[in-house]
Design a protein around this motif. Structure first.
Motif, PDB file in Angstrom:
ATOM      1  N   LEU A  91       0.855  -1.431  -0.086  1.00 38.27           N
ATOM      2  CA  LEU A  91       0.075   0.025  -0.081  1.00 38.27           C
ATOM      3  C   LEU A  91       0.823   1.145  -0.047  1.00 38.27           C
ATOM      4  CD1 LEU A  91      -2.862   1.247   0.159  1.00 38.27           C
ATOM      5  CD2 LEU A  91      -2.560   0.869   2.737  1.00 38.27           C
ATOM      6  N   ASN A  92       1.797   1.311   0.774  1.00 38.47           N
ATOM      7  CA  ASN A  92       2.905   2.362   0.816  1.00 38.47           C
ATOM      8  C   ASN A  92       3.982   2.140  -0.317  1.00 38.47           C
ATOM      9  OD1 ASN A  92       5.134   4.105   1.654  1.00 38.47           O
ATOM     10  ND2 ASN A  92       4.293   4.311   3.530  1.00 38.47           N
ATOM     11  N   ALA A  93       3.687   2.968  -1.426  1.00 40.53           N
ATOM     12  CA  ALA A  93       4.852   2.676  -2.415  1.00 40.53           C
ATOM     13  C   ALA A  93       6.182   3.144  -2.084  1.00 40.53           C
ATOM     14  CB  ALA A  93       4.210   3.788  -3.603  1.00 40.53           C
ATOM     15  N   ALA A  94       6.333   4.049  -1.253  1.00 40.23           N
ATOM     16  CA  ALA A  94       7.781   4.611  -1.052  1.00 40.23           C
ATOM     17  C   ALA A  94       8.487   3.547  -0.103  1.00 40.23           C
ATOM     18  CB  ALA A  94       7.848   5.942  -0.168  1.00 40.23           C
ATOM     19  N   GLN A  95       7.590   2.838   0.807  1.00 42.71           N
ATOM     20  CA  GLN A  95       8.172   1.595   1.626  1.00 42.71           C
ATOM     21  C   GLN A  95       8.467   0.332   0.582  1.00 42.71           C
ATOM     22  OE1 GLN A  95       5.850   0.790   4.893  1.00 42.71           O
ATOM     23  NE2 GLN A  95       6.335   2.725   6.027  1.00 42.71           N
ATOM     24  N   ALA A  96       7.582   0.301  -0.324  1.00 38.03           N
ATOM     25  CA  ALA A  96       7.920  -0.862  -1.299  1.00 38.03           C
ATOM     26  C   ALA A  96       9.179  -0.630  -2.049  1.00 38.03           C
ATOM     27  CB  ALA A  96       6.843  -1.025  -2.390  1.00 38.03           C
ATOM     28  N   GLU A  97       9.327   0.591  -2.419  1.00 37.49           N
ATOM     29  CA  GLU A  97      10.713   0.954  -3.156  1.00 37.49           C
ATOM     30  C   GLU A  97      11.822   0.700  -2.251  1.00 37.49           C
ATOM     31  OE1 GLU A  97       9.670   4.952  -4.574  1.00 37.49           O
ATOM     32  OE2 GLU A  97       8.272   4.130  -6.077  1.00 37.49           O
ATOM     33  N   ALA A  98      11.747   1.147  -1.120  1.00 37.16           N
ATOM     34  CA  ALA A  98      12.589   1.068  -0.343  1.00 37.16           C
ATOM     35  C   ALA A  98      13.147  -0.377   0.061  1.00 37.16           C
ATOM     36  CB  ALA A  98      12.595   1.511   1.334  1.00 37.16           C
ATOM     37  N   ALA A  99      12.029  -1.491   0.062  1.00 36.30           N
ATOM     38  CA  ALA A  99      12.264  -2.813   0.438  1.00 36.30           C
ATOM     39  C   ALA A  99      12.934  -3.279  -1.052  1.00 36.30           C
ATOM     40  CB  ALA A  99      10.951  -3.492   0.664  1.00 36.30           C
ATOM     41  N   ARG A 100      12.396  -2.831  -2.418  1.00 34.17           N
ATOM     42  CA  ARG A 100      12.931  -3.358  -3.422  1.00 34.17           C
ATOM     43  C   ARG A 100      14.476  -3.069  -3.528  1.00 34.17           C
ATOM     44  NH1 ARG A 100      12.409  -0.148  -7.842  1.00 34.17           N
ATOM     45  NH2 ARG A 100      12.938   1.422  -6.505  1.00 34.17           N
ATOM     46  N   ASP A 101      15.044  -2.028  -2.859  1.00 36.62           N
ATOM     47  CA  ASP A 101      16.099  -1.363  -2.905  1.00 36.62           C
ATOM     48  C   ASP A 101      17.010  -2.358  -2.187  1.00 36.62           C
ATOM     49  OD1 ASP A 101      15.436   0.683  -4.924  1.00 36.62           O
ATOM     50  OD2 ASP A 101      15.750   2.222  -3.227  1.00 36.62           O
ATOM     51  N   ARG A 102      16.301  -2.859  -1.084  1.00 35.40           N
ATOM     52  CA  ARG A 102      17.316  -3.690  -0.042  1.00 35.40           C
ATOM     53  C   ARG A 102      17.479  -5.083  -0.762  1.00 35.40           C
ATOM     54  NH1 ARG A 102      13.899  -3.840   5.217  1.00 35.40           N
ATOM     55  NH2 ARG A 102      15.417  -5.558   5.818  1.00 35.40           N
ATOM     56  N   LEU A 103      16.406  -5.476  -1.452  1.00 34.33           N
ATOM     57  CA  LEU A 103      16.330  -6.626  -2.297  1.00 34.33           C
ATOM     58  C   LEU A 103      17.524  -6.491  -3.442  1.00 34.33           C
ATOM     59  CD1 LEU A 103      12.715  -7.770  -2.492  1.00 34.33           C
ATOM     60  CD2 LEU A 103      14.342  -8.771  -0.852  1.00 34.33           C
ATOM     61  N   VAL A 104      17.529  -5.764  -4.095  1.00 38.47           N
ATOM     62  CA  VAL A 104      18.563  -5.594  -5.095  1.00 38.47           C
ATOM     63  C   VAL A 104      19.811  -5.344  -4.704  1.00 38.47           C
ATOM     64  CG1 VAL A 104      19.141  -3.770  -7.046  1.00 38.47           C
ATOM     65  CG2 VAL A 104      16.794  -4.269  -6.806  1.00 38.47           C
ATOM     66  N   ALA A 105      19.973  -4.859  -3.621  1.00 39.42           N
ATOM     67  CA  ALA A 105      21.453  -4.666  -2.888  1.00 39.42           C
ATOM     68  C   ALA A 105      21.885  -6.070  -2.400  1.00 39.42           C
ATOM     69  CB  ALA A 105      21.351  -3.715  -1.771  1.00 39.42           C
ATOM     70  N   ALA A 106      21.056  -6.898  -2.171  1.00 37.08           N
ATOM     71  CA  ALA A 106      21.353  -8.330  -1.805  1.00 37.08           C
ATOM     72  C   ALA A 106      21.613  -9.236  -3.303  1.00 37.08           C
ATOM     73  CB  ALA A 106      20.321  -9.006  -0.882  1.00 37.08           C
ATOM     74  N   GLY A 107      21.456  -8.599  -4.299  1.00 34.78           N
ATOM     75  CA  GLY A 107      21.604  -9.398  -5.723  1.00 34.78           C
ATOM     76  C   GLY A 107      20.391 -10.248  -6.097  1.00 34.78           C
ATOM     77  N   ILE A 108      19.190  -9.566  -5.590  1.00 36.48           N
ATOM     78  CA  ILE A 108      17.787 -10.200  -6.031  1.00 36.48           C
ATOM     79  C   ILE A 108      17.171  -9.171  -7.005  1.00 36.48           C
ATOM     80  CG2 ILE A 108      15.482 -10.728  -5.197  1.00 36.48           C
ATOM     81  CD1 ILE A 108      16.783 -11.386  -2.468  1.00 36.48           C
ATOM     82  N   GLU A 109      16.800 -10.082  -8.003  1.00 37.99           N
ATOM     83  CA  GLU A 109      16.081  -9.065  -9.053  1.00 37.99           C
ATOM     84  C   GLU A 109      14.503  -8.681  -8.541  1.00 37.99           C
ATOM     85  OE1 GLU A 109      14.760  -8.951 -13.819  1.00 37.99           O
ATOM     86  OE2 GLU A 109      16.025 -10.553 -13.026  1.00 37.99           O
ATOM     87  N   ALA A 110      14.322  -7.549  -8.616  1.00 38.07           N
ATOM     88  CA  ALA A 110      13.149  -7.081  -7.945  1.00 38.07           C
ATOM     89  C   ALA A 110      12.468  -5.737  -8.438  1.00 38.07           C
ATOM     90  CB  ALA A 110      13.127  -6.842  -6.623  1.00 38.07           C
ATOM     91  N   MET A 111      11.075  -5.744  -8.423  1.00 35.94           N
ATOM     92  CA  MET A 111      10.558  -4.432  -8.776  1.00 35.94           C
ATOM     93  C   MET A 111       9.598  -4.344  -7.725  1.00 35.94           C
ATOM     94  SD  MET A 111       8.105  -5.419 -11.953  1.00 35.94           S
ATOM     95  CE  MET A 111       6.874  -4.084 -11.744  1.00 35.94           C
ATOM     96  N   ALA A 112       9.233  -2.709  -7.554  1.00 32.24           N
ATOM     97  CA  ALA A 112       8.530  -2.207  -6.626  1.00 32.24           C
ATOM     98  C   ALA A 112       6.983  -1.696  -7.203  1.00 32.24           C
ATOM     99  CB  ALA A 112       9.096  -1.319  -5.823  1.00 32.24           C
ATOM    100  N   LEU A 113       6.011  -2.129  -6.379  1.00 33.30           N
ATOM    101  CA  LEU A 113       4.507  -1.389  -7.067  1.00 33.30           C
ATOM    102  C   LEU A 113       3.663  -1.105  -5.966  1.00 33.30           C
ATOM    103  CD1 LEU A 113       3.499  -4.154  -9.720  1.00 33.30           C
ATOM    104  CD2 LEU A 113       4.348  -1.947 -10.052  1.00 33.30           C
ATOM    105  N   GLY A 114       3.214  -0.017  -5.875  1.00 35.92           N
ATOM    106  CA  GLY A 114       2.229   0.621  -4.971  1.00 35.92           C
ATOM    107  C   GLY A 114       0.728   0.084  -5.308  1.00 35.92           C
TER     108      GLY A 114
END
Length: 251
Positions: free
Chosen positions: A39-62
Motif C-alpha cells: 500500500l505504501n509505495a515509498a516503503q515498497a521501493e525501499a524494500a525493493r532497493d534492499r533486495l536489489v542490494a542483496a543481488g535479487i532481481e526485484a521491482m516495486a509496486l504501490g
C-alpha cells in the motif's frame, strides 16, 4: 531447505516489511524475480532497493489490495514487466482486536476489504495467467485466529476475515488443481512483527505459555514455509492449511 525458483516470478503483497518482506527476500534468495507490492509505495521501493542490494532481481509496486482496479493494474504491470506471475503470496492484511459489539460497520467492512476481498481480487487477477501456462503457486497468509475465533490474536471481525481466507483457499484449490495450480494457506500464531506489537504484555505472556517451542515466531519462520509451498517440492500439496505456530494449535 533450499529450493530452486530460478525462472519464476513471485508477486508478494504487503511486502514492504515484516512477514511480507521476509517472504520476498526468501523467494528471491532462492532465485525468483520478485514483485514487491505494498500500500505504501515509498516503503515498497525501499524494500525493493534492499533486495536489489542483496543481488535479487526485484521491482516495486504501490497497490491497495482492497481496490479491485488497483489489483488488476498491479498484476498487469507485473506481467508486462516480467511476462508472468508464477507465484502469488497474499500477505497484505490488517489486524482488529475490537469485540463484535464495539465494531462499527465501517470497521467491519475495512477489515474484510483488506483481509478477504484483497485475497480474492489478487487470485482472480493472477489465476487466469497461471491456468493458461499450466503452472502456478498461490500461498495465502491466514491466521490461527481464523480457526480459533480470535481471542488474544485478534477480535471476531479479524477472525472472520481470516476464516474466510481458509475457506477461499480450499475452494480455489479445488477449482485450480486440474490446471497445474496449487493453492495453500499458512496460519501463523504469534509472530514478532509491528502488527502484533499491540498485544499487551500479559496477553503476550499467555499466548507464549501455550506455545510448546517457548518463543514467538519470526517472519523468517513464515517465509521458510511459504518458500516451500511456492516450490516444486510442494507440487502434490494443495488445499492445505499449514499451522506455522510453534505448536499453538496442537489440539
Amino acid at each position: 531447505m533450499r529450493v530452486d525458483l530460478r525462472g519464476r516470478v513471485a508477486l508478494v503483497t504487503g511486502a514492504a516489511r515484516g512477514i511480507g518482506f521476509a517472504i520476498a527476500e526468501r523467494l528471491g534468495a532462492n532465485g525468483a524475480r520478485v514483485v514487491v507490492a505494498d500500500l505504501n509505495a515509498a516503503q515498497a521501493e525501499a524494500a525493493r532497493d534492499r533486495l536489489v542490494a542483496a543481488g535479487i532481481e526485484a521491482m516495486a509496486l504501490g497497490a491497495d489490495v482492497s481496490d479491485e482496479r488497483d489489483v488488476a493494474e498491479m498484476v498487469g504491470c507485473a506481467e508486462r514487466s516480467y511476462g508472468a506471475v508464477d507465484i502469488l503470496v497474499n500477505n497484505a492484511g490488517m489486524v482488529s482486536t475490537t469485540q463484535v459489539t464495539d465494531t462499527t460497520s465501517a470497521d467491519w467492512r475495512r477489515v474484510m476489504a483488506v483481509n478477504l476481498d484483497g485475497v480474492f481480487y489478487c487470485i482472480r487477477a493472477a489465476l487466469p495467467g497461471m491456468v493458461a501456462r499450466g503452472y502456478g503457486r498461490i500461498v495465502n497468509i491466514s491466521s490461527v485466529a481464523g480457526k480459533r475465533g480470535g481471542g488474544l490474536l485478534g477480535g471476531s471481525c479479524y477472525a472472520a476475515s481470516k476464516g474466510g481466507v481458509i475457506a477461499l483457499t480450499k475452494g480455489v484449490a479445488r477449482e485450480a488443481g486440474p490446471f497445474g495450480v496449487t493453492v495453500n494457506a499458512i496460519t501463523p500464531a504469534l509472530i514478532d512483527t509491528e502488527m502484533t506489537s499491540i498485544l499487551p504484555p500479559a496477553g503476550r505472556a499467555r499466548v507464549l505459555a501455550d506455545m510448546p517451542v517457548g518463543r514467538a515466531g519470526t517472519p523468517a519462520d513464515i517465509a521458510a514455509a511459504a518458500c516451500f509451498l511456492a516450490s516444486d517440492a510442494a507440487a502434490f500439496i494443495t488445499g492445505e492449511i499449514m499451522d506455522v505456530d510453534g505448536g499453538f494449535m496442537r489440539d
